[in-house]
Write an enzyme that holds these catalytic residues in place. Structure first.
Site, mmCIF file in Angstrom:
data_model
loop_
_atom_site.group_PDB
_atom_site.id
_atom_site.type_symbol
_atom_site.label_atom_id
_atom_site.label_comp_id
_atom_site.label_asym_id
_atom_site.label_seq_id
_atom_site.Cartn_x
_atom_site.Cartn_y
_atom_site.Cartn_z
ATOM 1 C CG ASN A 31 -1.755 1.192 1.374
ATOM 2 O OD1 ASN A 31 -1.793 2.045 0.476
ATOM 3 N ND2 ASN A 31 -2.466 1.309 2.488
ATOM 4 C CD1 TRP A 32 3.210 0.961 -2.990
ATOM 5 C CD2 TRP A 32 3.491 2.286 -4.770
ATOM 6 N NE1 TRP A 32 3.903 0.246 -3.937
ATOM 7 C CE2 TRP A 32 4.090 1.037 -5.045
ATOM 8 C CE3 TRP A 32 3.537 3.283 -5.757
ATOM 9 C CZ2 TRP A 32 4.732 0.771 -6.248
ATOM 10 C CZ3 TRP A 32 4.173 3.004 -6.959
ATOM 11 C CH2 TRP A 32 4.768 1.762 -7.205
ATOM 12 C CE LYS A 33 -0.235 3.084 4.865
ATOM 13 N NZ LYS A 33 -0.175 3.180 6.315
ATOM 14 C CG HIS A 120 -5.865 1.697 5.265
ATOM 15 N ND1 HIS A 120 -5.435 2.616 6.191
ATOM 16 C CD2 HIS A 120 -4.833 0.846 5.075
ATOM 17 C CE1 HIS A 120 -4.196 2.333 6.540
ATOM 18 N NE2 HIS A 120 -3.799 1.251 5.870
ATOM 19 C CD GLU A 122 -3.004 5.289 6.889
ATOM 20 O OE1 GLU A 122 -2.972 5.284 5.647
ATOM 21 O OE2 GLU A 122 -2.095 4.806 7.595
ATOM 22 C CD GLU A 194 -3.306 -2.571 7.269
ATOM 23 O OE1 GLU A 194 -2.238 -2.818 6.704
ATOM 24 O OE2 GLU A 194 -3.902 -1.480 7.135
ATOM 25 N N GLY A 200 2.485 2.276 10.944
ATOM 26 C CA GLY A 200 3.438 3.383 10.823
ATOM 27 C C GLY A 200 4.111 3.756 12.130
ATOM 28 C CB SER A 240 5.327 -1.712 11.998
ATOM 29 O OG SER A 240 4.861 -0.397 12.273
ATOM 30 N N GLY A 261 3.070 -1.035 4.318
ATOM 31 C CA GLY A 261 3.037 0.386 3.970
ATOM 32 C C GLY A 261 4.451 0.851 3.685
ATOM 33 N N GLY A 262 5.147 1.266 4.738
ATOM 34 C CA GLY A 262 6.494 1.812 4.588
ATOM 35 C C GLY A 262 7.440 0.917 3.808
HETATM 36 P P1 13P Z 1 3.119 0.404 7.730
HETATM 37 O O1 13P Z 1 3.660 -0.876 7.154
HETATM 38 O O2 13P Z 1 3.844 1.617 7.247
HETATM 39 O O3 13P Z 1 2.956 0.319 9.205
HETATM 40 O O4 13P Z 1 1.619 0.558 7.128
HETATM 41 C C1 13P Z 1 0.746 -0.496 7.236
HETATM 42 C C2 13P Z 1 -0.483 -0.185 6.459
HETATM 43 O O5 13P Z 1 -1.268 0.663 6.846
HETATM 44 C C3 13P Z 1 -0.696 -0.908 5.197
HETATM 45 O O6 13P Z 1 -1.982 -0.694 4.713
#
Ligand code: 13P
Length: 278
Positions: A31-33, A120, A122, A194, A200, A240, A261-262
């Site tokens: 997920n590149w956000k 998600h 977010e 999640e 994050g 994470s 994500g990251g």
């Molecule tokens: P991180 O891996 O940066 O914690 O993000 C997880 C995430 O929200 C994937 O959708």
């Protein structure tokens, strides 16, 4: 994936003997956000594609860039004849019309998306997405032939309130997401656990915590749709996930992959996550 990983006592079954569960194809999603302009997205997609060898295909690997980058990333994958799949980060449930700023399932189909993340934390937290919205998106995606990646997960306060509130919270999100969805739609879905407190933050759930919740999710799906559907649904963990910790999650019988994500923004790190599930 080793035989030991596959050979386990299924939590979604009444059987207790160790039997071989039909193998689910692992899935790793990035997920590149809200990261990467189109130029940067092309560079990252190319970098991932360059590191991605044919024999990694046993793990379904999905890149989820921002909407605006989808077409350019699709072009990179097409040019490379890559087995990497494309996914979106969100969708709107209507087919077309006066919905300024929204993207329909048909638009995602045409650009080549096989998956779409919904619910998600977010989007729920920052953009007010409700359980009802998530359900509408799940239904619209399934009708369009896209597999939803349904995110569920509790916040820190719920987790601190204990095991039961955490389980009830997640069960509620799951029930709402699958409202009106049939068994074949459920089987085509991916559920991503999640926990919000792990996203994050560098603070991951322990593999045991993730396994416990995923076993519960599979159990709920089994109650609702039956054993076969529960065994078909893929469950992934997100929060994470990094090359340094992914190996612990691979061992867990109800975890079929991860949603990063990251780590998805760094080609070698992302590829390490894929390799862990081979
Ligand atoms: P991180 O891996 O940066 O914690 O993000 C997880 C995430 O929200 C994937 O959708």
């Amino acid at each position: 994936m080793s035989e030991t990983r596959r050979r386990h006592t299924s939590t979604a079954s009444s059987a207790t003997a160790d039997f071989v569960v039909p193998r689910r194809r692992p899935i790793v999603l990035g997920n590149w956000k809200m990261n990467k302009t189109t130029t940067q997205a092309v560079v990252l997609a190319q970098d991932i594609s360059n590191h991605y060898y044919r024999d990694y295909d046993r793990v379904e690997t999905v890149l989820c860039p921002p909407f605006i980058d989808l077409k350019s990333v699709a072009n990179v994958l097409e040019f490379d004849r890559s087995a990497l799949r494309l996914g979106a980060q969100d969708v709107y449930w209507e087919e077309s019309g006066a919905y300024t700023g929204a993207i329909s399932p048909a638009m995602l189909v045409e650009v080549g998306c096989a998956y779409c993340i919904v619910g998600h934390s977010e989007r729920r937290g920052l953009f007010g997405e409700t359980d009802r919205d998530v359900n509408r998106k799940v239904q619209a995606l399934l009708s369009a032939g896209i597999s939803p990646v349904i995110c569920v997960g509790e916040g820190a306060a719920t987790r601190e309130a204990g095991e039961r509130p955490t389980q009830e919270f997640i069960a509620g999100q799951l029930e709402a997401a699958f409202e009106g969805v049939g068994a074949s739609g459920a089987a085509r879905s991916v559920v991503a656990y999640e926990p919000i407190w792990a996203i994050g933050t560098g603070r991951t759930a322990t593999p045991e915590q993730a396994q416990e919740i995923c076993a519960q999710i599979r159990g709920r799906i089994s109650e609702r749709y039956g054993h076969a559907t529960a065994q078909a649904v893929r469950l992934v963990y997100g929060g994470s996930v990094k090359p340094e910790n992914v190996g612990f999650f691979v061992q867990m019988p109800d975890l079929d992959g991860c949603l990063a994500g990251g780590a998805a923004l760094d080609a070698p790190a992302f590829i390490e996550l894929v390799k862990a599930f081979l």
